[in-house]
Write a protein that holds these residues in place. Structure first.
Motif, mmCIF file in Angstrom:
data_model
loop_
_atom_site.group_PDB
_atom_site.id
_atom_site.type_symbol
_atom_site.label_atom_id
_atom_site.label_comp_id
_atom_site.label_asym_id
_atom_site.label_seq_id
_atom_site.Cartn_x
_atom_site.Cartn_y
_atom_site.Cartn_z
ATOM 1 N N SER A 33 15.278 -9.363 -1.633
ATOM 2 C CA SER A 33 14.544 -10.196 -1.534
ATOM 3 C C SER A 33 14.819 -11.336 -0.678
ATOM 4 O O SER A 33 16.162 -11.618 -0.524
ATOM 5 C CB SER A 33 13.981 -11.170 -2.892
ATOM 6 N N MET A 34 13.875 -11.925 0.172
ATOM 7 C CA MET A 34 14.359 -13.305 0.819
ATOM 8 C C MET A 34 14.403 -14.304 -0.252
ATOM 9 O O MET A 34 14.100 -14.098 -1.335
ATOM 10 C CB MET A 34 13.273 -13.591 1.871
ATOM 11 N N LEU A 35 15.141 -15.507 0.143
ATOM 12 C CA LEU A 35 15.351 -16.318 -1.042
ATOM 13 C C LEU A 35 14.678 -17.671 -0.270
ATOM 14 O O LEU A 35 14.961 -18.252 0.485
ATOM 15 C CB LEU A 35 16.779 -16.604 -1.298
ATOM 16 N N TYR A 36 13.594 -18.160 -1.228
ATOM 17 C CA TYR A 36 13.061 -19.466 -1.082
ATOM 18 C C TYR A 36 13.750 -20.528 -1.736
ATOM 19 O O TYR A 36 13.981 -20.506 -3.027
ATOM 20 C CB TYR A 36 11.601 -19.557 -1.410
ATOM 21 N N ALA A 37 14.439 -21.454 -0.896
ATOM 22 C CA ALA A 37 15.140 -22.358 -1.653
ATOM 23 C C ALA A 37 14.739 -23.871 -1.222
ATOM 24 O O ALA A 37 14.159 -24.207 -0.110
ATOM 25 C CB ALA A 37 16.867 -22.166 -1.609
ATOM 26 N N GLN A 38 15.136 -24.950 -1.970
ATOM 27 C CA GLN A 38 15.011 -26.215 -1.314
ATOM 28 C C GLN A 38 16.114 -27.117 -1.832
ATOM 29 O O GLN A 38 16.725 -26.747 -2.905
ATOM 30 C CB GLN A 38 13.725 -26.655 -1.765
ATOM 31 N N LYS A 147 16.326 -22.935 -6.353
ATOM 32 C CA LYS A 147 15.190 -21.766 -6.121
ATOM 33 C C LYS A 147 13.791 -22.581 -6.165
ATOM 34 O O LYS A 147 13.636 -23.501 -7.166
ATOM 35 C CB LYS A 147 15.419 -20.739 -7.062
ATOM 36 N N THR A 148 12.812 -22.312 -5.217
ATOM 37 C CA THR A 148 11.598 -22.713 -5.561
ATOM 38 C C THR A 148 10.810 -21.851 -6.531
ATOM 39 O O THR A 148 11.312 -20.609 -7.014
ATOM 40 C CB THR A 148 10.611 -22.609 -4.331
ATOM 41 N N ASP A 149 9.720 -22.370 -7.040
ATOM 42 C CA ASP A 149 8.794 -21.608 -7.994
ATOM 43 C C ASP A 149 8.554 -20.145 -7.624
ATOM 44 O O ASP A 149 8.608 -19.155 -8.260
ATOM 45 C CB ASP A 149 7.592 -22.413 -8.633
ATOM 46 N N GLU A 150 8.081 -20.084 -6.173
ATOM 47 C CA GLU A 150 7.600 -18.908 -5.719
ATOM 48 C C GLU A 150 8.705 -18.244 -4.945
ATOM 49 O O GLU A 150 9.342 -18.620 -4.246
ATOM 50 C CB GLU A 150 6.272 -19.114 -4.895
ATOM 51 N N GLN A 151 8.983 -16.936 -5.300
ATOM 52 C CA GLN A 151 9.955 -16.166 -4.662
ATOM 53 C C GLN A 151 9.178 -14.855 -4.017
ATOM 54 O O GLN A 151 8.166 -14.242 -4.399
ATOM 55 C CB GLN A 151 10.929 -15.559 -5.446
ATOM 56 N N PRO A 152 9.670 -14.399 -2.811
ATOM 57 C CA PRO A 152 9.039 -13.235 -1.987
ATOM 58 C C PRO A 152 9.299 -11.998 -2.571
ATOM 59 O O PRO A 152 10.233 -12.012 -3.296
ATOM 60 C CB PRO A 152 9.353 -13.317 -0.513
ATOM 61 N N ALA A 153 8.627 -10.930 -2.079
ATOM 62 C CA ALA A 153 8.730 -9.687 -2.890
ATOM 63 C C ALA A 153 10.078 -9.048 -1.967
ATOM 64 O O ALA A 153 10.245 -9.344 -0.878
ATOM 65 C CB ALA A 153 7.331 -8.551 -2.544
ATOM 66 N N PRO A 154 10.538 -8.060 -2.693
ATOM 67 C CA PRO A 154 11.804 -7.355 -1.867
ATOM 68 C C PRO A 154 11.210 -6.542 -0.823
ATOM 69 O O PRO A 154 10.234 -6.252 -0.621
ATOM 70 C CB PRO A 154 12.333 -6.510 -2.972
ATOM 71 N N GLU A 155 12.365 -6.444 0.324
ATOM 72 C CA GLU A 155 12.078 -5.766 1.364
ATOM 73 C C GLU A 155 13.367 -4.627 1.647
ATOM 74 O O GLU A 155 14.414 -4.968 0.975
ATOM 75 C CB GLU A 155 12.104 -6.717 2.703
ATOM 76 N N GLY A 187 25.200 -11.787 1.274
ATOM 77 C CA GLY A 187 24.857 -12.782 0.909
ATOM 78 C C GLY A 187 23.481 -13.535 1.615
ATOM 79 O O GLY A 187 22.747 -12.640 1.832
ATOM 80 N N TYR A 188 23.311 -14.758 1.749
ATOM 81 C CA TYR A 188 22.133 -15.252 2.252
ATOM 82 C C TYR A 188 22.584 -16.218 3.324
ATOM 83 O O TYR A 188 23.313 -16.940 3.416
ATOM 84 C CB TYR A 188 21.128 -16.154 1.186
ATOM 85 N N HIS A 189 21.787 -16.184 4.509
ATOM 86 C CA HIS A 189 22.076 -17.111 5.600
ATOM 87 C C HIS A 189 20.635 -17.594 6.172
ATOM 88 O O HIS A 189 19.877 -16.700 6.318
ATOM 89 C CB HIS A 189 22.907 -16.464 6.461
ATOM 90 N N ASN A 190 20.656 -18.815 6.653
ATOM 91 C CA ASN A 190 19.293 -19.210 7.412
ATOM 92 C C ASN A 190 19.988 -19.729 8.791
ATOM 93 O O ASN A 190 20.961 -20.551 9.063
ATOM 94 C CB ASN A 190 18.919 -20.461 6.748
ATOM 95 N N LEU A 191 19.552 -19.001 9.823
ATOM 96 C CA LEU A 191 20.221 -19.336 10.995
ATOM 97 C C LEU A 191 19.822 -20.772 11.613
ATOM 98 O O LEU A 191 20.468 -21.162 12.366
ATOM 99 C CB LEU A 191 19.528 -18.173 12.330
ATOM 100 N N LEU A 192 18.657 -21.195 11.082
ATOM 101 C CA LEU A 192 18.448 -22.746 11.405
ATOM 102 C C LEU A 192 18.286 -23.339 10.323
ATOM 103 O O LEU A 192 16.878 -23.699 9.701
ATOM 104 C CB LEU A 192 17.022 -22.637 12.321
ATOM 105 N N PRO A 203 18.970 -12.179 3.328
ATOM 106 C CA PRO A 203 19.823 -11.230 3.001
ATOM 107 C C PRO A 203 20.757 -11.102 4.222
ATOM 108 O O PRO A 203 20.358 -10.673 5.339
ATOM 109 C CB PRO A 203 19.163 -10.054 2.577
ATOM 110 N N THR A 204 22.007 -11.188 4.203
ATOM 111 C CA THR A 204 23.083 -11.283 5.208
ATOM 112 C C THR A 204 24.441 -10.760 4.925
ATOM 113 O O THR A 204 24.774 -11.027 3.964
ATOM 114 C CB THR A 204 23.070 -12.574 5.791
ATOM 115 N N TRP A 205 24.518 -9.549 5.820
ATOM 116 C CA TRP A 205 25.921 -9.039 5.681
ATOM 117 C C TRP A 205 27.013 -9.981 6.349
ATOM 118 O O TRP A 205 26.952 -10.165 7.484
ATOM 119 C CB TRP A 205 26.119 -7.621 6.095
ATOM 120 N N GLU A 206 28.178 -10.337 5.514
ATOM 121 C CA GLU A 206 29.195 -10.974 6.285
ATOM 122 C C GLU A 206 30.287 -9.822 6.361
ATOM 123 O O GLU A 206 30.839 -9.129 5.564
ATOM 124 C CB GLU A 206 30.054 -12.016 5.257
#
Length: 229
Positions: A33-38, A147-155, A187-192, A203-206
């Protein structure tokens, strides 16, 4: 060097030209899944705990940024950087951070926050410990994501071999004779990275190459960034 043809597929080409592909993990999920975070906003109770951490003077800025200076320089054992015991009693939620490396220019140790997986280069989820000329810890800054309360479905996600393939075939960032010098980690990464609000972390490969270069390849869309960026 070998070029890909219909009789000589890309994967075989890659395995002949790039060393260390045995570092690629075999037991990987097919979906993630993507990760929704704040950004975490500290409560009054949190701030009280932070201000009572031993051996330091701490302040919390805008309810999200911890800035702290130790009363006296503290010894850092290079062999225990990934140990939860490293300054565990002196840093709030220290066990939630994974050691990444040292920025030599500023003599600073960098730790990334983990939420099941490491979160790469995010201003809202990082611990940075500054050292003095004797390599003792003198101060640190810290931010935390939640994490936020809502999380997206896996891809469906790409395999790590596909991440290496993107770097090798598309833009020549990995060259013939280069070596994958550590385990490829998801891991996880946000380009912006955004300073406020909800962040969508992919989801991101290091991929670490030749013991010095780091690439971060989006496991869903295959775009990438580098440590230098």
């Amino acid at each position: 060097e070998y070029e890909s043809t219909e009789e000589f597929p890309r994967e075989e080409n890659l395995r002949i030209n790039v060393n260390g592909l045995d570092q690629l993990p075999e037991d990987i999920p097919s979906e993630e899944s993507m990760l929704y975070a704040q950004r975490k906003e500290f409560t009054e109770d949190d701030i009280e705990e932070i201000e009572q951490l031993p051996g330091q003077k701490s302040i919390v800025v805008d309810q999200h940024l911890i800035i702290s200076e130790f009363d006296s320089p503290m010894d850092i054992d290079a062999d225990t950087m990934d140990s939860d015991n490293l300054l565990e009693s002196h840093i709030w939620n220290r066990e939630d951070y994974q050691y990444f490396g040292k920025d030599k220019q500023t003599n600073t140790l960098i730790f990334f926050q983990e939420m099941d997986r490491p979160i790469y280069f995010n201003l809202s989820g990082v611990l940075m410990i500054q050292l003095n000329e004797d390599d003792k810890a003198v101060r640190y800054v810290q931010t935390i994501l939640e994490k936020t309360d809502e999380q997206p479905a896996p891809e469906e996600i790409n395999k790590p071999l596909e991440a290496v393939s993107v770097l090798y075939f598309n833009d020549g960032l990995i060259m013939s004779g280069d070596e994958i010098s550590d385990e490829v980690i998801l891991g996880y990464h946000n380009l912006l990275p955004l300073p406020n609000g909800v962040q969508v972390l992919a989801p991101t490969w290091e991929v670490k190459v030749n013991e010095e270069k780091f690439f971060y390849v989006n496991a869903i869309e295959s775009h990438y960034t580098t440590r230098e960026t």
